[in-house]
Write an enzyme that holds these catalytic residues in place. Structure first.
Site, mmCIF file in Angstrom:
data_model
loop_
_atom_site.group_PDB
_atom_site.id
_atom_site.type_symbol
_atom_site.label_atom_id
_atom_site.label_comp_id
_atom_site.label_asym_id
_atom_site.label_seq_id
_atom_site.Cartn_x
_atom_site.Cartn_y
_atom_site.Cartn_z
ATOM 1 N N CYS A 109 -43.380 -3.776 -38.773
ATOM 2 C CA CYS A 109 -42.919 -4.093 -39.923
ATOM 3 C C CYS A 109 -42.224 -2.565 -40.191
ATOM 4 O O CYS A 109 -42.376 -1.542 -39.441
ATOM 5 C CB CYS A 109 -43.826 -4.468 -41.111
ATOM 6 S SG CYS A 109 -44.873 -3.195 -41.146
ATOM 7 N N CYS A 112 -44.203 0.638 -40.011
ATOM 8 C CA CYS A 112 -44.556 1.104 -38.931
ATOM 9 C C CYS A 112 -43.449 2.242 -38.493
ATOM 10 O O CYS A 112 -43.877 3.045 -37.908
ATOM 11 C CB CYS A 112 -44.690 0.081 -37.557
ATOM 12 S SG CYS A 112 -45.730 -1.298 -38.190
ATOM 13 N N ASP A 515 -4.843 19.207 -27.932
ATOM 14 C CA ASP A 515 -5.035 20.381 -28.240
ATOM 15 C C ASP A 515 -4.932 21.451 -26.858
ATOM 16 O O ASP A 515 -5.214 22.526 -26.931
ATOM 17 C CB ASP A 515 -6.436 20.547 -28.408
ATOM 18 C CG ASP A 515 -7.508 20.641 -27.219
ATOM 19 O OD1 ASP A 515 -7.036 20.032 -26.355
ATOM 20 O OD2 ASP A 515 -8.693 21.014 -27.429
ATOM 21 N N ASP A 708 -9.972 18.795 -23.432
ATOM 22 C CA ASP A 708 -10.816 18.703 -22.368
ATOM 23 C C ASP A 708 -11.995 18.757 -22.701
ATOM 24 O O ASP A 708 -12.909 18.771 -21.961
ATOM 25 C CB ASP A 708 -10.028 19.399 -20.973
ATOM 26 C CG ASP A 708 -10.226 20.970 -21.345
ATOM 27 O OD1 ASP A 708 -10.498 21.379 -22.460
ATOM 28 O OD2 ASP A 708 -9.692 21.499 -20.676
ATOM 29 N N ASP A 712 -13.003 23.849 -26.463
ATOM 30 C CA ASP A 712 -12.519 23.636 -27.596
ATOM 31 C C ASP A 712 -13.366 22.597 -28.389
ATOM 32 O O ASP A 712 -13.079 22.070 -29.444
ATOM 33 C CB ASP A 712 -11.160 22.878 -27.496
ATOM 34 C CG ASP A 712 -9.947 23.771 -27.020
ATOM 35 O OD1 ASP A 712 -9.718 24.905 -27.754
ATOM 36 O OD2 ASP A 712 -9.487 23.613 -25.797
#
Lengths: 810, 60
Positions: A109, A112, A515, A708, A712
């Site tokens: 339940c 738990c 970017d 990549d 960044d």
């Protein structure tokens, strides 16, 4: 409580009767509570001592037997501290933090879940714990320096649960078991249901034509006998789910289903017992059958959508042939490979780990990982990704990363994380469905009482119809079905979502920022133009340059080596001057290759003549011997395939494209110009990029960032949704929301299209589900819908929603 | 019409047989791979001796 009379006592912890003569007690919530055994006593004491008594208040089910672990089993847990064992299921994060998935046994339940989370969080060194109730899986993060995995596992046994590290293949087996289970329930409902329908038709006709009473009674009993297994066995998943919902104080879609089935069955029983009235066994079996069909289809769809991930899991090679020095090999588990090992891969075999070819030329199928369907040719020195398939020739490979660090393993963990998270729209739908069910239950009570007072003959069928027809199954299935389908489709193309919210955010993105120049371009340089002295052959210069570069490890060298110009010969007396260039003797002549200043200084020749002739932007490499300047190579980056199309189609879809680059203007400008990106900025530091992104968000834009992911990370984290480009997958794993595995950028376009279509389909589904449910209510409440029509309508709407979502997989 | 007291139980027996057959089929893995066997029949054993290793895989 004195502990003298145990006959009627049951263990406060596990609920089993306390045996005669046993006297274990633990003080819980101010009272001495009886315990049936030492195991329960120690578990209960651990819970109380840990300040988690509340568990006993909130729990809705007793745990059953507590496993008393023998010391031997506890000692075995220490095996999980060994690095070679941890390899397959532990992920090491930055610093000392590690992360592992565990399967918890004994969860019955929600309390738990709470208990396990509280208990583990209280342990020193545990950073974070998340227990998933539906999958019984826990994600634990801990500090390696302050605790160990075995201590965490032991702590779980202290409170009476058992944890094992999660192994994906076990999960596969569970899924398969579930599917077979559904198939049996479905088959039974179909086979017996057809018979029940037959008798139902006979009885309906009997209503019309007249029918002997004894035959009707006989048919009713036969129908009861045939319905009983369907009711008890096939309907079970609904009762269990409804029970689970109720225990949590939630009202899920299975609650009205269960009520509808239950009332219809009970009402029919009463009719048989009284010997008068109608039976609704046909509605019961039909409802169960159609609902199971919808669930089964949904399960199958989920399985199909995750097939690609499964294929990835299965593509991990189990074993590898490792070289043991001269002419000796051994077969080892792929898991045991270490970076630096040399493995042999025969044609047709799966490459066991990431590595570099040291001998052999072959073509390799990487379609599973990148979506690239053409075999790629690979030669000595090229990198291979574990899980791809060696097609033609024998290869010797030096392992560079194995097990947990491998690309494949990282991908799998990302997929797992994404699947563990629920996107906002799905949570909203769940909440709405919850309110909806609560509303229906109230409405059903009102309707039933009204009909009971005004037309007692009708209250039963009307109530059944109402409960059945308004079940918000379609509402609850609308979003998850679409999300699984969309995720599956994108993985197939090589775009991977690693966060639950990524799809939704990408669909809403209004600005897409690249970017880095390197994301739109290959990031590897190619020779763009060669300027030679008039009396020198261009091919000759290339040969010399390639010869020199063949000894160099510098990234620039690839531009020359990839040309594969033969005949240059290997240089003797070779020297590599970092920051300058290369020099060596070829065919007895000394050559210099490098930047202008260094080559001029070494050779004593002026480079100005060549330099003047060149007006192209790019990186310049000069070649000279001791007598004269020979050539100037202009290297520049090439634009990735699909980049121009991507920019164009994004713009057509109303998404602004920007380029923020840290490179200088001469590199960024031409790329932006060629791709038609109007807004671009060069020379930006990560902090500048971040503030620009923040500014865009401030203006109300949803910003998607493509990078990549290596240097960044802050910018990627600052964007609403971040997409890391494939080769960076290993590094970007933690930060990026999505990873582009494919080489072609236009997959991003497929991604944007898919998520937008997904949102459209989710909206359609939600709209349809709500309309259907709301329209059905008055019809059912006023008694226009017969129970069997209700069963048909409800199931049809669920199927429609699932089928609509399946359009995304195409 | 007394014959229905014979025919209907017969029908029920047949259905029980069908259900039992289905359970056996699921249990013995007849539904494990619905795609493979269709392709398998078209494959030459000589060329792809290791194709479809799952076939006949029993539940443990």
């Amino acid at each position: 409580m004195t502990g003298t009379n145990h006959e009627n006592e049951s263990c406060y912890h596990c609920g089993l009767p306390v045996p005669e003569g046993i006297d274990y007690h633990v003080k819980i919530s101010g009272l001495e509570r009886p315990m049936c055994c030492k195991g329960c006593e120690s578990v209960a004491r651990a819970i109380v001592d840990g300040g988690m008594e509340n568990y006993y208040l909130h729990r809705t089910d007793k745990v059953g037997t507590v496993r008393e672990l023998v010391p031997e089993a506890l000692r075995q847990m220490e095996v999980y501290d060994r690095p070679e064992v941890q390899k397959s299921f532990v992920r090491h994060e930055s610093g000392q933090v590690s992360e592992a998935s565990l399967i918890l046994e004994g969860i019955v339940c929600a309390a738990c879940v709470w208990l396990n989370e509280q208990h583990l969080k209280s342990l020193p060194g545990v950073v974070d714990v998340q227990v998933n109730y539906s999958t019984h899986r826990a994600l634990v993060r801990w500090d390696e320096q302050r605790t160990r995995l075995s201590k965490i596992l032991k702590a779980i046994t202290e409170i009476g649960y058992l944890a094992h590290p999660y192994d994906p293949s076990t999960h596969q087996r569970l899924l398969e078991k579930q599917r077979k289970d559904y198939l049996k329930r479905l088959g039974l409902a179909a086979a017996l249901g057809m018979q029940v329908m037959m008798f139902a038709v006979a009885m309906y006709l009997g209503d019309w034509w007249g029918m002997e009473k004894e035959h009707r009674i006989f048919f009713q009993w036969i129908s009861l006998g045939l319905t009983l297994p369907v009711f008890l066995y096939s309907g079970q998943p609904f009762y269990q789910a409804a029970w689970r919902d109720l225990r949590h104080g939630r009202a899920g879609m299975d609650v009205p289903i269960t009520l509808g089935i239950g009332i219809a069955f009970a009402g029919s029983l009463v009719s048989i017992a009284q010997g008068s009235g109608h039976v609704y066994f046909d509605s019961v079996v039909m409802f169960i059958f159609f609902l199971l069909t919808a669930r089964y289809l949904e399960l199958a769809a989920r399985k199909r959508a995750s097939e690609h991930t499964e294929a990835l899991i299965q593509s991990q090679a189990a074993s590898a042939v490792r070289e043991l020095g001269e002419d000796a090999t051994e077969v080892v588990a792929a898991m045991e490979l270490e970076p630096g090992d040399i493995v042999q891969v025969r044609p047709g075999e799966t490459i066991p780990s990431d590595g570099v070819i040291i001998e052999g030329v072959s073509s390799v199928d990487e379609s599973l990982l990148s979506g690239e369907s053409r075999p790629l040719s690979k030669k000595s020195g090229d990198e291979l990704v574990g899980g791809s398939i060696n097609i033609d020739n024998f290869l010797r490979v030096r392992v560079t990363a194995a097990g947990q660090d491998s690309v494949l393993s990282t991908i799998l963990q990302l997929v797992e994380r994404a699947q563990a998270e629920k996107p906002g729209i799905a949570r909203l739908a769940d909440r709405v469905a919850g309110y909806f069910v609560a509303g229906i239950l109230i409405l059903a009570t009102v309707t039933a009482s009204w009909w009971w007072l005004n037309d007692p003959q009708q209250w039963l069928p009307v109530t059944i119809s109402l409960l059945v027809v308004t079940c918000p199954c379609a509402l609850s299935l609308a979003t998850p079905a679409a999300i699984t389908a969309a995720t599956g489709n994108m993985i197939k193309h090589g775009l991977l979502a690693s966060r639950g919210y990524a799809l939704e955010r990408l669909a809403r993105a209004t600005v897409l920022v690249f970017d880095k120049t390197g994301t739109l371009t290959h990031g590897t340089l190619k020779i763009g133009r060669i300027y030679c002295r008039d009396d020198v052959d261009e091919a000759f210069c290339l040969q010399i340059a390639a010869g020199l570069e063949s000894r160099s490890e510098h990234p620039l060298a690839r531009a020359f080596i990839d040309l594969e110009v033969a005949g240059g010969g290997l240089p003797e007396d070779f020297m590599n001057v970092p920051g300058g260039g290369l020099t060596g003797l070829i065919n007895g002549t000394r050559y210099y290759l490098g930047n202008a200043a260094w080559v001029a200084e070494q050779s004593g020749q002026a480079m100005t003549g060549l330099e003047k002739r060149c007006e192209l932007p790019g990186t310049r490499i000069f070649l000279a011997d001791d007598k004269q300047a020979l050539a100037l190579f202009v290297l520049h980056d090439t634009i990735r395939p699909g980049a121009a199309e991507l920019v164009q189609s994004l713009r057509n879809q109303g998404i602004e494209v920007k380029l923020y680059s840290g490179d200088d203007e001469s590199a960024v400008g031409p790329v932006a110009h060629e791709l038609g990106i109007e807004t671009w900025q060069a020379g930006m530091l990560p902090a500048d990029k971040l503030s620009s992104v923040r500014a865009l968000q401030h203006e109300g834009h949803t910003v998607a960032m493509v990078g990549d992911g290596i240097n960044d990370a802050p910018v990627l984290a600052g964007a609403d949704v971040s997409i890391a480009i494939g080769e960076g997958a290993r590094y970007a794993a933690a930060a990026a929301d999505m990873v582009l595995l494919a080489k072609d950028l236009d997959v991003l376009e497929v991604g944007v299209n898919t998520v937008r279509k997904m949102m459209r389909i989710i909206r359609q589904n939600l709209f349809w589900a709500l309309t259907y449910n709301i329209a059905a209510i008055p019809l059912a409440a006023t008694g226009f819908i017969h129970p069997w029509m209700a069963a048909l309508g409800m199931s049809a709407s669920s199927l429609l929603v699932v089928a609509n979502a399946m359009r995304l997989t195409r | 019409m007394e014959v229905i007291y014979f025919l209907v139980p017969m029908a029920v027996l047949i259905v029980v047989g069908i259900a039992a057959g289905l359970f056996w089929a699921v249990k013995s893995g007849q539904f494990d791979d619905l795609e493979g066997p269709a392709h398998q029949i078209l494959m030459d054993d000589e060329v792809y001796p290791e194709e479809e290793p799952q076939k006949g895989d029993k539940e443990k």
